[in-house]
Design an enzyme around this catalytic site. Structure first.
Site, mmCIF file in Angstrom:
data_model
loop_
_atom_site.group_PDB
_atom_site.id
_atom_site.type_symbol
_atom_site.label_atom_id
_atom_site.label_comp_id
_atom_site.label_asym_id
_atom_site.label_seq_id
_atom_site.Cartn_x
_atom_site.Cartn_y
_atom_site.Cartn_z
ATOM 1 N N ASP A 148 0.850 -1.192 0.000
ATOM 2 C CA ASP A 148 0.000 0.000 0.000
ATOM 3 C C ASP A 148 0.887 1.245 0.000
ATOM 4 O O ASP A 148 1.866 1.312 0.754
ATOM 5 C CB ASP A 148 -0.907 0.002 1.228
ATOM 6 C CG ASP A 148 -1.997 1.059 1.132
ATOM 7 O OD1 ASP A 148 -3.094 0.719 0.663
ATOM 8 O OD2 ASP A 148 -1.747 2.209 1.534
ATOM 9 N N GLU A 169 -4.899 2.179 -4.073
ATOM 10 C CA GLU A 169 -3.434 2.248 -4.062
ATOM 11 C C GLU A 169 -2.849 0.972 -3.478
ATOM 12 O O GLU A 169 -1.716 0.948 -3.023
ATOM 13 C CB GLU A 169 -2.952 3.472 -3.273
ATOM 14 C CG GLU A 169 -3.187 3.430 -1.788
ATOM 15 C CD GLU A 169 -4.547 3.950 -1.355
ATOM 16 O OE1 GLU A 169 -4.672 4.286 -0.175
ATOM 17 O OE2 GLU A 169 -5.481 4.010 -2.178
#
Length: 317
Positions: A189, A232
C-alpha cells in the site's frame, strides 16, 4: 470433411468427370492457415477423389489438386504483398478454375465446352468466395473484439496489471494445485496516498500508480502474479519460495520504491514509500485466511511508522 461433403454434392459431367466447389476450401486454407495445413489437405483431397472411383478423370483431378496444393501457397505469398484478402482469394480462385478448365479440355478436347463450363464455375465460385470471405472476416473481427473485451475485463485499466477478479480466480487455482508447495501474499500500500492526490491532483496520483506498477513488475519473481486489488493497494503472489526469500523480495521492493524518484506530469519529482504486509503458508494453503493475515500485517506496518515490511507465517498465527 467439408471437401468430401462437397464432392458428394458435385455436378456429374460426361466421361465420369465431376465439378464442385472443393477448391474453395483449399484456397481458404492456403490464405488463412498457410502451406503447413493446405498442402496436406490438398493430398487428402486427391485421395478422397480417388475413393469415389479410379478412372482417368479422377486420376487427373487428383494430380491437379496435388499441383495446386504446392503452387497456391507461392502464388498467395506474392499476392498478399499487393492486394487485400478479397482480391487475393479471388485471384487464387481464378488460378484454380483455370487449372480445372485445362483439366476439362484434356477430357473433351473442346475448348468452347470447357470454357462455358468453367466460366459458369468461375462466376458462381467467385460469388461464394466473396460471401465466405466476408463471413470469415466478420467472425475474425468479432473474435478479436471478444478477446479484447475479455482482456479488458481481466486487466486494471490504469496500471495494466491484473485486477481483483483475476486475483480471486488465481488463488482458487493455487489452493487446488498440489505442485505449489508454499505460497505467500505480499500486500502493498502506498503511504499517504490521499495526501499525494490532494496535493498534486488525481492525474499525478494515477501517474505514480503506473510507475509503481513497473517497479513491481521488475521486482516480482513472476510478473504474471501481480494484481491491483484496490485504489493504491497491490498484491503479489509468491509461489514455491522459502520464507526467507519471500521477505528478501518484499524488502527489495520496499527499498526500490523508497529510493526511486517518481515523476509528476510537469516533470518534477517526488519520493514516496510503501508499507508491505507479507503472509506466508508453508503447510496448509488456506488462501482466504492467508489474505486476511497479509492484510493484517499491512496495517501493522502502517501502525508501526510505515515504509516497513511486516511478515508472518500462517502456521505461527
Amino acid at each position: 470433411m467439408t471437401n468430401f461433403i462437397l464432392m458428394l454434392f458435385s455436378v456429374n459431367l460426361p466421361k465420369e468427370a465431376i465439378i464442385d466447389f472443393r477448391h474453395i476450401i483449399l484456397i481458404l486454407l492456403v490464405y488463412y492457415f498457410g502451406p503447413t495445413v493446405s498442402i496436406p489437405t490438398a493430398f487428402l483431397i486427391s485421395v478422397l477423389r480417388l475413393l469415389l472411383g479410379v478412372n482417368p478423370a479422377s486420376t487427373r483431378t487428383a494430380f491437379m489438386y496435388i499441383v495446386l496444393g504446392l503452387l497456391l501457397p507461392y502464388v498467395c505469398s506474392k499476392l498478399t504483398k499487393r492486394f487485400n484478402q478479397y482480391a487475393v482469394l479471388s485471384w487464387l480462385n481464378v488460378v484454380c478454375v483455370s487449372a480445372i478448365t485445362l483439366n476439362l479440355f484434356f477430357f473433351y478436347d473442346d475448348i468452347l465446352l470447357s470454357s462455358l463450363i468453367c466460366i459458369s464455375l468461375l462466376i458462381l465460385s467467385s460469388i461464394v468466395v466473396i460471401v465466405v470471405t466476408a463471413f470469415i472476416e466478420d467472425l475474425i473481427k468479432n473474435l478479436h473484439l471478444y478477446l479484447e473485451i475479455q482482456e479488458q475485463a481481466q486487466m486494471d485499466y490504469l496500471t495494466g496489471l491484473y485486477n481483483m477478479r483475476v486475483f480471486n480466480k488465481k488463488w482458487q487455482t493455487i489452493q487446488a494445485d498440489k505442485s505449489i508447495a508454499t505460497t505467500a501474499f505480499m500486500m502493498l500500500d502506498i503511504d499517504h496516498f490521499k495526501w499525494i492526490n490532494d496535493t498534486y491532483g488525481h492525474a499525478n496520483g494515477n501517474f505514480i500508480l503506473r510507475q509503481l506498477a513497473v517497479i513491481l513488475q521488475v521486482g516480482a519473481p513472476d510478473n504474471e502474479l501481480i494484481y491491483r486489488v484496490g485504489g493504491e493497494e497491490f498484491c503479489i503472489i509468491l509461489n514455491n519460495l522459502p520464507y526467507v526469500e519471500q521477505k528478501k523480495t518484499a524488502e527489495k521492493i520496499r527499498a526500490s520504491v523508497a529510493s526511486k524518484e517518481f515523476l509528476l506530469e510537469n516533470g518534477a519529482g517526488i519520493y514516496i514509500t510503501v508499507s508491505i504486509g507479507l503472509a506466508a503458508s508453508t503447510q496448509k494453503k488456506d488462501m482466504k485466511k492467508l489474505f486476511r493475515l497479509a492484510d493484517r500485517c499491512l496495517y501493522m506496518a502502517k501502525d508501526q511508522g510505515r515504509n516497513k515490511v511486516i511478515g508472518a507465517t500462517m502456521e505461527n498465527e
